[in-house]
Motif scaffolding. Structure first.
Motif, mmCIF file in Angstrom:
data_model
loop_
_atom_site.group_PDB
_atom_site.id
_atom_site.type_symbol
_atom_site.label_atom_id
_atom_site.label_comp_id
_atom_site.label_asym_id
_atom_site.label_seq_id
_atom_site.Cartn_x
_atom_site.Cartn_y
_atom_site.Cartn_z
ATOM 1 N N ALA A 5 0.907 -1.380 0.035
ATOM 2 C CA ALA A 5 -0.065 -0.037 0.017
ATOM 3 C C ALA A 5 0.933 1.193 -0.083
ATOM 4 C CB ALA A 5 -0.867 0.170 1.185
ATOM 5 N N CYS A 7 0.699 5.532 0.864
ATOM 6 C CA CYS A 7 -0.082 6.437 1.442
ATOM 7 C C CYS A 7 0.464 7.886 1.295
ATOM 8 C CB CYS A 7 -0.374 6.331 2.913
ATOM 9 S SG CYS A 7 -1.468 5.044 3.595
ATOM 10 N N LYS A 14 -3.477 7.841 10.478
ATOM 11 C CA LYS A 14 -3.971 7.274 9.140
ATOM 12 C C LYS A 14 -3.043 6.248 8.890
ATOM 13 C CE LYS A 14 -7.161 10.232 7.694
ATOM 14 N NZ LYS A 14 -8.674 9.925 7.672
ATOM 15 N N VAL A 18 -4.436 1.959 8.392
ATOM 16 C CA VAL A 18 -4.136 1.184 7.275
ATOM 17 C C VAL A 18 -3.653 -0.249 7.939
ATOM 18 C CG1 VAL A 18 -3.072 0.848 5.275
ATOM 19 C CG2 VAL A 18 -4.143 2.948 5.477
ATOM 20 N N LEU A 126 -4.868 6.682 -0.839
ATOM 21 C CA LEU A 126 -4.452 5.709 -0.426
ATOM 22 C C LEU A 126 -4.474 4.739 -1.679
ATOM 23 C CD1 LEU A 126 -3.528 3.288 1.678
ATOM 24 C CD2 LEU A 126 -5.911 3.138 2.195
ATOM 25 N N SER A 128 -3.577 0.821 -2.949
ATOM 26 C CA SER A 128 -3.166 -0.694 -2.689
ATOM 27 C C SER A 128 -3.333 -1.715 -3.702
ATOM 28 C CB SER A 128 -3.744 -0.959 -1.523
ATOM 29 O OG SER A 128 -3.611 -2.466 -0.902
ATOM 30 N N ILE A 134 -8.571 -0.901 1.107
ATOM 31 C CA ILE A 134 -8.917 0.528 0.848
ATOM 32 C C ILE A 134 -10.472 0.824 1.455
ATOM 33 C CG2 ILE A 134 -9.088 2.511 -0.556
ATOM 34 C CD1 ILE A 134 -7.069 1.158 -2.482
ATOM 35 N N CYS A 137 -10.704 1.316 5.076
ATOM 36 C CA CYS A 137 -10.202 2.415 5.565
ATOM 37 C C CYS A 137 -11.077 3.697 5.409
ATOM 38 C CB CYS A 137 -8.629 2.604 5.050
ATOM 39 S SG CYS A 137 -7.622 1.700 5.707
#
Length: 561
Positions: A5, A7, A14, A18, A126, A128, A134, A137
């Protein structure tokens, strides 16, 4: 199940969100890479990574370039400004992420996308290879547009995913992360689409193709154990011959019945491969539980025929070091193109549209879907009309849908697709079109790697350059009772699904999008069907019912978390 992932514009809160969601959903810890900065890479421990000179690189799946070279190419791509990502390839099947802390670049391999997804995450982004991570989140719900695609084409033609707000990065695209935000840029592949027309050039192009294929299959040497899914067909015997030519020790596994076992055994015996025969399992669990299993393992990216073997799926193994090789390819043999190599461009375009958008979609929705197919087709340059039936189809179906499915469903292994490796993809695009579409290039490669395979039969098939008289007949084999049992189990599943769909919101939406007659033929609504769709056979009816059933389950599955 390697997880990567990225970010951007993150905060510590945050970051923790994740990481905690990844552990809750997949039971894996993510490790931050790249040091402090506005863009960070989070990767599961088995995921290969590289950090040097302030640049961090990581990739899910696998790539065939040495780690240092892959990281160097990724860093060069990151530093290049503009709306086109550089086309140097690291090979393999992967999603790649690179950052210098201030900027980031993420992309999926072409055409066999490992699956790459992104969404707004607070004031950041984000990215991934796991869309459900995702979705968890950002608190996403099911995207109705995805349901519409399941009902009509069976897979998205744009960047839609099962989760509202979560978008896919498609084949031939990359995502740039910059201080001012994220944007999609185009990604090409260097040296692609330069076909050879004279004989000498055609032979040179085939030599390059064989060379790239040998390099692609050599990727399996990094795994503890490797299994080849050997059907005995054209693709799998091509891979088997290349693996044998490289001296790579593999186990061949054939799943099926009767003729499949017989011809695959001939291929394995000829090459001296250890050969396992796995009969297709008879489903034992309920349709509901098997549907939930496949939705969980595929993050909602489902293939409608997967229900045939859902009872054989196991819990995800996150750190397995074994690989499974698939021969799946829509490119090398000609894919859906068949005999259309000499067709006019407009006829080839019409064939592409007909192959993707079913005729039973109502006129209004069908016109909109055809426009989407045309938009994808217009993104490519074509040397010949035949390429209309290769590259858009590969990006839409093979890249956007099938490979992400296998990558998630084969949770105990890393799926390996040598025929859809990026560099093989480039080599295929440069083959002589006539030799490629008539399957001469593929057959010649098999003859080159393992001459003895050239005389072996195919199951109910022949090479396209052969006449019916030249076809080699396969030995007959009786289907065992288990085949009939499985057929009966599938029929029962379909009947239960059709009954359960009556009165649902999904069926109501299907009535808005599809012709009533096709739903009548599937037993989904009452009424006697006319004769318009008489050629809509059993297999097609089953696939449509299962698509609707999966769509019906999406919302409940997502609500379960």
């Amino acid at each position: 199940m390697k997880i990567v992932a990225t970010c951007s514009a993150l905060t510590e809160g945050k970051l923790e969100t994740v990481m905690s969601q990844a552990f809750r959903l997949y039971g894996v810890d993510l490790v931050p890479r790249g040091g402090p900065g506005a863009v960070r890479i989070l990767a599961s421990p088995p995921c290969p990574g590289h950090e040097a000179a302030g640049v961090a690189f990581a990739a899910s799946g696998y790539h065939t370039s040495p780690p240092d070279e892959a990281a160097r190419l990724a860093a060069e791509a990151l530093r290049q400004p503009g709306d086109v990502a550089p086309g140097a390839s690291i090979g393999g099947l992967h999603t790649a992420h690179v950052t210098d802390g201030a900027r980031g670049l993420c992309w999926p391999s072409i055409p066999a996308s490992g699956g790459l997804y992104h969404a707004r995450f607070g004031r950041g982004v984000l990215v991934s290879n796991r869309p459900r991570l995702i979705a968890a989140c950002i608190g996403a719900q099911v995207d109705p547009r995805y349901v519409d695609y399941l009902i009509t084409t069976g897979y998205p033609l744009d960047d839609t995913t099962p989760f509202a707000g979560v978008k896919a990065v498609r084949g031939h695209e990359a995502l740039r992360l910059e201080p001012e935000g994220a944007r999609i840029v185009r990604r090409g592949l260097a040296g692609m689409g330069q076909p050879n027309t004279d004989r000498q050039g055609a032979m040179q192009a085939e030599a390059v193709f064989r060379e790239e294929l040998l390099r692609a299959v050599s990727a399996v040497s990094g795994f503890d154990a490797v299994e080849l899914r050997l059907s005995g067909g054209k693709d799998s015997r091509l891979l088997a011959s290349a693996l044998r030519a490289q001296g790579i020790d593999i186990v061949a596994n054939t799943r099926g019945f009767g003729d499949d076992f017989t011809v695959a055994a001939l291929v394995a015996d000829t090459l001296g491969l250890r050969h396992l025969r796995t009969s297709q399992p008879i489903p034992e669990r309920s349709l509901l539980s098997r549907t939930r299993t496949v939705l969980t393992l595929t993050d909602g990216l489902i293939e409608t025929e997967a229900h045939r073997a859902l009872s054989n799926l196991s819990e995800p193994c996150l750190d397995g070091q074994d690989g499974v090789i698939y021969g799946h390819s829509h490119l090398q043999k000609g894919g859906m193109a068949k005999t259309m190599s000499q067709q006019h461009p407009e006829r080839a375009r019409a064939a592409l549209e007909a192959g993707i958008v079913p005729s039973y979609v109502r006129a209004g929705p069908r016109a909109a879907l055809v426009d989407e197919v045309r938009a994808v087709a217009d993104r490519f340059d074509y040397a010949l009309p035949i390429d209309l039936l290769y590259f858009p189809y590969a990006v839409l179906r093979a890249g956007r849908y099938l490979e992400p499915l296998y990558a998630k469903i084969e949770s105990r292994f890393t799926p390996i697709f040598p025929l859809n490796d990026e560099r093989v993809y480039v080599a295929v695009s440069n083959l002589n079109r006539r030799r490629r579409t008539r399957e001469v290039s593929a057959f010649s490669a098999i003859e080159h790697f393992a001459p003895a395979l050239a005389a072996l039969p195919l199951v109910d098939d022949r090479w396209r350059f052969q006449t019916a008289e030249e076809q080699i007949a396969a030995p007959e084999a009786d289907l065992p009772p288990a085949a009939a049992e499985l057929r009966a189990a599938v029929v029962e599943d379909i009947r239960h699904a059709a009954d359960a769909l009556r009165g649902t919101a999904v069926l109501a939406r299907a009535r808005e999008l599809l012709e009533d007659e096709i739903l009548q033929r599937c037993g989904l609504i009452d009424g006697k069907p006319g004769r318009r769709f008489e050629d809509f056979g059993r297999r097609h009816r089953e696939k449509l019912v299962m698509r609707l059933w999966f769509a019906h389950q999406l919302e409940d599955w997502l609500a379960e978390g």
